[in-house]
Design a protein around this motif. Structure first.
Motif, PDB file in Angstrom:
ATOM      1  N   PRO A 143      85.212  29.003 103.707  1.00  0.00           N
ATOM      2  CA  PRO A 143      84.723  28.039 102.656  1.00  0.00           C
ATOM      3  C   PRO A 143      84.222  29.411 101.382  1.00  0.00           C
ATOM      4  O   PRO A 143      83.931  30.044 102.026  1.00  0.00           O
ATOM      5  CB  PRO A 143      83.213  27.443 102.816  1.00  0.00           C
ATOM      6  CG  PRO A 143      82.716  27.555 103.828  1.00  0.00           C
ATOM      7  CD  PRO A 143      83.806  28.098 104.728  1.00  0.00           C
ATOM      8  N   PRO A 144      84.830  29.201 100.102  1.00  0.00           N
ATOM      9  CA  PRO A 144      84.107  30.186  99.271  1.00  0.00           C
ATOM     10  C   PRO A 144      82.322  30.595  98.785  1.00  0.00           C
ATOM     11  O   PRO A 144      82.334  29.578  99.175  1.00  0.00           O
ATOM     12  CB  PRO A 144      84.994  29.735  98.182  1.00  0.00           C
ATOM     13  CG  PRO A 144      86.484  28.206  98.603  1.00  0.00           C
ATOM     14  CD  PRO A 144      85.581  28.103  99.539  1.00  0.00           C
ATOM     15  N   SER A 145      82.583  31.989  98.624  1.00  0.00           N
ATOM     16  CA  SER A 145      81.224  32.360  98.803  1.00  0.00           C
ATOM     17  C   SER A 145      80.592  31.411  97.553  1.00  0.00           C
ATOM     18  O   SER A 145      81.043  31.815  96.238  1.00  0.00           O
ATOM     19  CB  SER A 145      81.006  33.577  99.696  1.00  0.00           C
ATOM     20  OG  SER A 145      79.827  33.922  98.731  1.00  0.00           O
ATOM     21  N   CYS A 204      70.493  38.035  97.234  1.00  0.00           N
ATOM     22  CA  CYS A 204      69.273  36.980  97.288  1.00  0.00           C
ATOM     23  C   CYS A 204      69.100  35.679  97.635  1.00  0.00           C
ATOM     24  O   CYS A 204      68.075  35.472  98.303  1.00  0.00           O
ATOM     25  CB  CYS A 204      67.706  37.436  95.551  1.00  0.00           C
ATOM     26  SG  CYS A 204      68.982  36.479  94.442  1.00  0.00           S
ATOM     27  N   PHE A 205      70.234  34.909  97.155  1.00  0.00           N
ATOM     28  CA  PHE A 205      70.433  33.827  98.177  1.00  0.00           C
ATOM     29  C   PHE A 205      71.791  33.389  98.779  1.00  0.00           C
ATOM     30  O   PHE A 205      72.789  33.693  97.952  1.00  0.00           O
ATOM     31  CB  PHE A 205      70.234  32.628  97.218  1.00  0.00           C
ATOM     32  CG  PHE A 205      69.102  32.720  96.633  1.00  0.00           C
ATOM     33  CD1 PHE A 205      67.659  32.316  97.633  1.00  0.00           C
ATOM     34  CD2 PHE A 205      68.006  32.823  95.945  1.00  0.00           C
ATOM     35  CE1 PHE A 205      66.115  32.200  97.308  1.00  0.00           C
ATOM     36  CE2 PHE A 205      67.095  33.108  94.575  1.00  0.00           C
ATOM     37  CZ  PHE A 205      65.829  33.050  96.175  1.00  0.00           C
ATOM     38  N   ARG A 206      72.068  32.993 100.317  1.00  0.00           N
ATOM     39  CA  ARG A 206      72.896  33.264 100.193  1.00  0.00           C
ATOM     40  C   ARG A 206      73.787  31.089 100.534  1.00  0.00           C
ATOM     41  O   ARG A 206      73.275  30.086 100.293  1.00  0.00           O
ATOM     42  CB  ARG A 206      73.657  33.173 101.687  1.00  0.00           C
ATOM     43  CG  ARG A 206      73.644  34.518 101.814  1.00  0.00           C
ATOM     44  CD  ARG A 206      73.453  34.885 103.746  1.00  0.00           C
ATOM     45  NE  ARG A 206      73.907  36.212 103.937  1.00  0.00           N
ATOM     46  CZ  ARG A 206      74.611  36.866 103.207  1.00  0.00           C
ATOM     47  NH1 ARG A 206      76.307  36.542 102.901  1.00  0.00           N
ATOM     48  NH2 ARG A 206      74.604  38.508 103.909  1.00  0.00           N
ATOM     49  N   GLU A 207      74.918  30.963  99.576  1.00  0.00           N
ATOM     50  CA  GLU A 207      75.444  29.593  99.532  1.00  0.00           C
ATOM     51  C   GLU A 207      76.948  29.534  99.372  1.00  0.00           C
ATOM     52  O   GLU A 207      77.432  29.962  99.007  1.00  0.00           O
ATOM     53  CB  GLU A 207      75.058  28.766  98.215  1.00  0.00           C
ATOM     54  CG  GLU A 207      75.220  27.330  97.596  1.00  0.00           C
ATOM     55  CD  GLU A 207      74.252  27.224  96.112  1.00  0.00           C
ATOM     56  OE1 GLU A 207      74.695  26.097  95.801  1.00  0.00           O
ATOM     57  OE2 GLU A 207      74.008  28.283  96.133  1.00  0.00           O
ATOM     58  N   ASN A 208      77.128  28.349 100.120  1.00  0.00           N
ATOM     59  CA  ASN A 208      78.875  28.002  99.617  1.00  0.00           C
ATOM     60  C   ASN A 208      79.411  27.362  98.535  1.00  0.00           C
ATOM     61  O   ASN A 208      78.721  26.364  98.076  1.00  0.00           O
ATOM     62  CB  ASN A 208      79.519  27.195 101.217  1.00  0.00           C
ATOM     63  CG  ASN A 208      79.280  28.111 102.713  1.00  0.00           C
ATOM     64  OD1 ASN A 208      79.648  29.906 102.316  1.00  0.00           O
ATOM     65  ND2 ASN A 208      78.937  27.970 102.934  1.00  0.00           N
ATOM     66  N   VAL A 209      80.470  27.049  98.349  1.00  0.00           N
ATOM     67  CA  VAL A 209      80.792  26.267  97.317  1.00  0.00           C
ATOM     68  C   VAL A 209      81.701  24.752  98.431  1.00  0.00           C
ATOM     69  O   VAL A 209      81.851  24.853  99.065  1.00  0.00           O
ATOM     70  CB  VAL A 209      81.943  26.747  96.729  1.00  0.00           C
ATOM     71  CG1 VAL A 209      83.357  26.390  95.808  1.00  0.00           C
ATOM     72  CG2 VAL A 209      81.821  27.727  95.365  1.00  0.00           C
ATOM     73  N   CYS A 210      81.023  23.977  97.443  1.00  0.00           N
ATOM     74  CA  CYS A 210      81.563  22.993  97.729  1.00  0.00           C
ATOM     75  C   CYS A 210      82.698  22.137  96.315  1.00  0.00           C
ATOM     76  O   CYS A 210      83.104  22.679  96.226  1.00  0.00           O
ATOM     77  CB  CYS A 210      80.601  21.445  98.448  1.00  0.00           C
ATOM     78  SG  CYS A 210      80.040  20.973  96.860  1.00  0.00           S
ATOM     79  N   GLU A 232      76.995  24.164  96.578  1.00  0.00           N
ATOM     80  CA  GLU A 232      76.774  23.200  96.822  1.00  0.00           C
ATOM     81  C   GLU A 232      75.291  22.825  96.624  1.00  0.00           C
ATOM     82  O   GLU A 232      74.819  21.466  96.563  1.00  0.00           O
ATOM     83  CB  GLU A 232      76.275  23.947  98.684  1.00  0.00           C
ATOM     84  CG  GLU A 232      77.841  23.981  99.444  1.00  0.00           C
ATOM     85  CD  GLU A 232      77.126  23.801 100.739  1.00  0.00           C
ATOM     86  OE1 GLU A 232      78.262  23.892 101.886  1.00  0.00           O
ATOM     87  OE2 GLU A 232      76.492  24.826 101.094  1.00  0.00           O
ATOM     88  N   THR A 233      74.469  23.962  95.864  1.00  0.00           N
ATOM     89  CA  THR A 233      72.821  23.704  95.712  1.00  0.00           C
ATOM     90  C   THR A 233      73.338  22.584  94.003  1.00  0.00           C
ATOM     91  O   THR A 233      72.871  21.297  93.694  1.00  0.00           O
ATOM     92  CB  THR A 233      72.549  23.867  95.127  1.00  0.00           C
ATOM     93  OG1 THR A 233      73.222  25.423  94.858  1.00  0.00           O
ATOM     94  CG2 THR A 233      71.745  25.017  96.268  1.00  0.00           C
ATOM     95  N   MET A 245      70.181  27.324  87.619  1.00  0.00           N
ATOM     96  CA  MET A 245      69.135  26.969  88.102  1.00  0.00           C
ATOM     97  C   MET A 245      68.684  25.194  88.813  1.00  0.00           C
ATOM     98  O   MET A 245      67.671  24.636  88.487  1.00  0.00           O
ATOM     99  CB  MET A 245      68.900  25.904  86.219  1.00  0.00           C
ATOM    100  CG  MET A 245      68.700  27.168  85.628  1.00  0.00           C
ATOM    101  SD  MET A 245      66.710  28.090  85.914  1.00  0.00           S
ATOM    102  CE  MET A 245      65.844  26.996  85.440  1.00  0.00           C
ATOM    103  N   TRP A 246      69.965  25.047  89.703  1.00  0.00           N
ATOM    104  CA  TRP A 246      70.440  23.670  90.089  1.00  0.00           C
ATOM    105  C   TRP A 246      69.299  24.374  91.707  1.00  0.00           C
ATOM    106  O   TRP A 246      69.734  23.392  92.715  1.00  0.00           O
ATOM    107  CB  TRP A 246      71.657  23.144  89.951  1.00  0.00           C
ATOM    108  CG  TRP A 246      71.426  22.317  88.923  1.00  0.00           C
ATOM    109  CD1 TRP A 246      70.646  22.043  87.921  1.00  0.00           C
ATOM    110  CD2 TRP A 246      73.236  21.822  87.835  1.00  0.00           C
ATOM    111  NE1 TRP A 246      71.767  21.540  86.486  1.00  0.00           N
ATOM    112  CE2 TRP A 246      72.622  21.432  87.396  1.00  0.00           C
ATOM    113  CE3 TRP A 246      74.220  22.460  89.059  1.00  0.00           C
ATOM    114  CZ2 TRP A 246      73.778  21.374  86.395  1.00  0.00           C
ATOM    115  CZ3 TRP A 246      75.574  22.129  88.400  1.00  0.00           C
ATOM    116  CH2 TRP A 246      75.588  21.218  86.804  1.00  0.00           C
ATOM    117  N   GLY A 247      69.955  25.426  91.685  1.00  0.00           N
ATOM    118  CA  GLY A 247      69.515  26.180  93.261  1.00  0.00           C
ATOM    119  C   GLY A 247      68.560  26.405  93.661  1.00  0.00           C
ATOM    120  O   GLY A 247      66.837  25.592  92.773  1.00  0.00           O
TER     121      GLY A 247
END
Length: 300
Positions: free
Chosen positions: A270-272, A168-174, A251-252, A104-106
């Motif tokens: 970075p982890p996915s 559906c959405f690509r994103e990395n870990v921070c 990251e989001t 929900m933050w993305g």
């Protein structure tokens, strides 16, 4: 008794026009078959619907009653057909969406906003559930679609349970660190830089995602020391803000601007935190199909 909607439509046209010839013209048919259908309708009902003389053309009492009923019936039928077509296009119905909380933050809120704008007559509900619970809810048809993060589920298991999974959405870990932490002054860090930091983690036994993150740390060359576990990401961030440790988050998550917390990208491998959508393959539910078309527009 065999009365069809066409006979009622023909009768209504004659009753409204008060003329067989004008009704036939309106219906784009010749007058003889129209007269035959009206006679057949009177025969089926066993009543006279029109009082005909050489000079007058009037509805009988039974005809007037049928005129009102036929008009209502045909109007309801048109509404029914329209509703059925809307349902088939996914414009009417119910959509139950399972999500992991961090989604929900993305992009999910904007996705739901677009869906609501395009399909205002669809009622949708959010069910915040872990991936395992979502999986079971999909199998039990308690939700219609589910969103969860890495690691990707086994495709063989999904096929066995008649489920499909799509990225559906690509994103990395921070890395989230306290604003006063020495690492906070960096624009980006390596995962190995937090090897000796107390790690704050989502509950390890409730989701595969935190276990996946632990394995990513091991792959980077260290085994993290889990200082505290929590069920919700915001609890982890509150602890980071209090200086109790560091945590790995999508990251989001940085969009919320948590007080006292700095979010640092990871430079190398970075982890996915990719987000997947899953849904059943057994039903071709129009509402689900419409929702998927928002995610992946035809021709895109």
């Amino acid at each position: 008794m065999s009365i069809d909607l066409k006979q009622l439509k023909y009768f209504l046209a004659v009753a409204e026009e008060k003329s067989f010839s004008r009704a036939a013209e309106r219906l784009h048919i010749s007058q003889p078959p129209l007269s035959q259908q009206i006679m057949k309708l009177e025969s089926e009902l066993g009543v006279r619907l029109f009082a005909r003389t050489t000079r007058t053309f009037e509805l009988t009492v039974a005809g007037k009653a049928l005129m009102n009923e036929a008009a209502d019936l045909l109007a309801k039928m048109r509404m029914t057909i329209d509703t059925i077509r809307q349902i088939d296009r996914g414009e009417v119905g119910r959509l139950r969406v399972g999500i992991v909380g961090s989604a929900m933050w993305g992009p999910i809120p904007s996705l739901l906003e677009e869906f609501q704008t395009k399909f205002p007559r669809v009622t949708w509900t959010i069910h915040e559930l872990g991936p395992t619970v979502q999986y079971e809810a999909l199998r039990a048809k308690q939700i219609d679609v589910g969103f969860w993060r890495e690691p990707k589920l086994n495709d063989d298991d999904l096929r066995h349970d008649n489920l499909r999974q799509e990225l559906c959405f690509r994103e990395n870990v921070c890395v989230a660190v306290n604003e006063h932490h020495p690492l906070a002054k960096n624009t980006a860090i390596e995962l190995l830089d937090i090897a000796h930091e107390p790690m704050l983690s989502l509950t390890l036994d409730k989701s595969a995602f935190p276990r996946y993150l632990v394995q990513c740390c091991i792959n980077a060359g260290f085994e993290p020391v889990i200082f505290q576990e929590a069920s919700e990401p915001q609890t982890l961030l509150a602890m980071v803000g209090a200086g109790l440790g560091v945590t790995l988050v999508p990251e989001t998550t940085s969009r919320i601007g948590w007080p006292g917390v700095v979010f640092l990208p990871i430079k190398t491998n970075p982890p996915s935190a990719n987000l997947y959508i899953s849904y059943t393959t057994l039903d071709d539910a129009p509402v689900v199909r419409a929702f998927l078309n928002i995610l992946n527009p035809p021709g895109a």
